[in-house]
Enzyme design. Structure first.
Site, PDB file in Angstrom:
ATOM      1  N   CYS A 246      -6.572 -47.760   2.191  1.00  0.00           N
ATOM      2  CA  CYS A 246      -7.059 -46.993   1.044  1.00  0.00           C
ATOM      3  C   CYS A 246      -8.423 -47.523   0.659  1.00  0.00           C
ATOM      4  O   CYS A 246      -9.355 -47.513   1.457  1.00  0.00           O
ATOM      5  CB  CYS A 246      -6.073 -47.032  -0.104  1.00  0.00           C
ATOM      6  SG  CYS A 246      -5.673 -48.675  -0.705  1.00  0.00           S
ATOM      7  N   ARG A 251      -3.025 -48.921  -2.856  1.00  0.00           N
ATOM      8  CA  ARG A 251      -2.366 -47.624  -2.681  1.00  0.00           C
ATOM      9  C   ARG A 251      -1.698 -47.550  -1.308  1.00  0.00           C
ATOM     10  O   ARG A 251      -0.634 -46.966  -1.151  1.00  0.00           O
ATOM     11  CB  ARG A 251      -3.383 -46.480  -2.823  1.00  0.00           C
ATOM     12  CG  ARG A 251      -3.800 -46.197  -4.246  1.00  0.00           C
ATOM     13  CD  ARG A 251      -4.900 -45.134  -4.312  1.00  0.00           C
ATOM     14  NE  ARG A 251      -6.211 -45.661  -3.961  1.00  0.00           N
ATOM     15  CZ  ARG A 251      -7.308 -44.907  -3.853  1.00  0.00           C
ATOM     16  NH1 ARG A 251      -7.235 -43.609  -4.036  1.00  0.00           N
ATOM     17  NH2 ARG A 251      -8.469 -45.452  -3.558  1.00  0.00           N
TER      18      ARG A 251
END
Lengths: 298, 145
Positions: A246, A251
């Site tokens: 990410c 994430r």
């Protein structure tokens, strides 16, 4: 602990990695269970948390504060001991924003090979939505013994050279927003300072924003829904190696959890250097726009 | 160069400076609880508020500048309860700057949030939200004058 998991959880590849809020309500006081809250907002735990839960802050507890790396073996042993966690403790992590930061904490615990780490499906929001008890006083657990174990990055962590070598042979999943993927913006919406000098994505990476794995209530989507997203849409084939990335690796640790424990991919690595490293590194290949793009000629 | 802060804000900075890092977080939490609710005329009209996108959680703010000689500034913030850090930052700025003359606020140094001594406890990444808030307030004041 022989409670029958609800049907949705029992369908996942590793159903022992996810527990319900009800399970936590029933087991949070068990001698061998420690509930850990890991949030994006550093004050959220203090506003009210699950009774008995201890707080771990990813920014300040799990990162080395000098090198861009995670804490070392001694620091990890000290952190665990101070939270009352032993090597054989069942850790259940939960947090805000669909367990975004809870999954990150779990991923770091896994670097150190802590065997029994689980997430609470739905995280903080679901616990609160169900009107379950919250307390504000900081949990004081008795200090535990935790051994100094070697951190083993290789199985679940990828570094820049490995990712560069993987282009064209190992599928990459980019879990950022579509705007970051296309290169329209060099930072995450609402996080402008974590940008990169170059925008776009790593050649061949498929775009699957991380939050697509979460349902409205913050729980994980069913196995069938997840397979439709990651297998049918993104083109992953069961059993193959995968690397997710990410912007700074948090994430993608959520996606790492989905791929590894819910869908059962054996070798899933999180490239935590992610776009803040790739998009700032000299001469790394980049593709702009909405298409994954081809591997560069070598 | 030390730019003078208005007394209200200088006192808050002193309060933060005079306690340990852990107590600073508790102090910020106290501030987060004290953020005033929006007046009904704004609460019913979210379109009158501007979102500060630099904050990791939704924060809305607006200002009103009086027509008096000082051009007194009134500040209004809104942030959800699940964003206590953002609420805390807003509350510090509200208590320290609300009701001050426009020029006094414009003279507050942009790096004032760093003077709270929270950077280590909260990380620079999170502190940026507060810096962005202050910048947004100043920009809106300049537009209003």
């Amino acid at each position: 602990m022989t409670e029958t998991a609800p049907e949705k959880i029992s369908e996942y590849a590793h159903p022992d990695r996810l527990v319900t809020t009800q399970w936590v309500a029933e087991h949070s006081a068990d001698a061998n269970v420690v509930i850990v809250e890991s949030d994006e907002d550093i004050l959220l735990y203090e506003t009210g948390h699950i009774p008995g839960a201890v707080k771990i802050d990813w920014h300040t507890d799990l990162n080395d504060d000098v090198t861009r790396d995670y804490i070392n073996s001694e620091q990890f042993a000290e952190l665990m001991a101070s939270k009352g966690i032993s090597r054989d403790t069942t850790i259940v992590v939960y947090g805000d924003k669909s367990n975004w930061w809870a999954a990150y904490a779990m991923w770091v615990f896994t670097l150190f090979g802590h065997e029994d780490v689980r997430l609470m499906d739905g995280g903080r929001d679901k616990w609160i939505a169900e009107g379950r008890e919250l307390v504000t006083e900081r949990t004081a657990r008795e200090r535990a013994e935790y051994p100094v174990v070697e951190r083993n990055d290789a199985p679940i962590r990828a570094y820049l050279p490995q990712v560069n070598d993987a282009i064209g042979s190992i599928p990459l999943i980019d879990v950022r927003s579509p705007e970051e993927y296309s290169g329209a913006r060099t930072h995450m919406p609402a996080y402008p300072e974590e940008g990169a000098l170059r925008g776009g994505h790593i050649p061949t990476a498929a775009s699957v924003p991380w939050a697509r794995a979460a349902a409205e209530d913050g729980t994980f989507k069913s196995r069938a829904e997840l397979e439709a997203i990651y297998l049918d849409e993104a083109g992953l084939k069961p059993g193959e190696d995968v690397i997710a990335y990410c912007r700074i690796g948090e994430r993608s640790s959520h996606t790492w959890f989905v791929l590894k424990h819910l869908l059962g991919f054996e070798n899933v690595r999180n490239y935590d250097g992610s776009w803040t490293e790739w998009g700032n590194a000299v001469r790394m290949p980049i593709v702009k726009g909405t298409e994954p793009g081809d591997a560069p000629q070598r | 160069m030390v730019t003078t802060l208005p007394t209200t804000l200088a006192e808050i900075v002193d309060d933060f400076q005079n306690v340990t890092e852990r107590e600073r977080l508790e102090l910020l939490l106290e501030f987060s609880r004290e953020l005033p609710e929006l007046p009904a005329r704004l609460a019913d009209h979210p379109e009158l508020l501007e979102q500060v996108v630099e904050c990791q959680s939704p924060l809305f703010l607006t200002i009103e500048v009086d027509d008096d000689a000082d051009r007194t500034v009134n500040l209004f913030f809104s942030a959800p309860p699940e964003a206590p850090t953002t609420r805390g930052f807003a509350s510090v700025l509200n208590e320290g700057l609300n009701g001050q003359p426009a020029q006094i606020i414009l003279d507050v140094p942009d790096d004032m949030p760093e003077q709270l001594g929270l950077t280590r406890a909260i990380t620079p990444l999170r502190m940026r939200g507060m810096t962005a808030m202050l910048g947004r307030i100043k920009r809106k004041i300049r537009e209003a004058l």
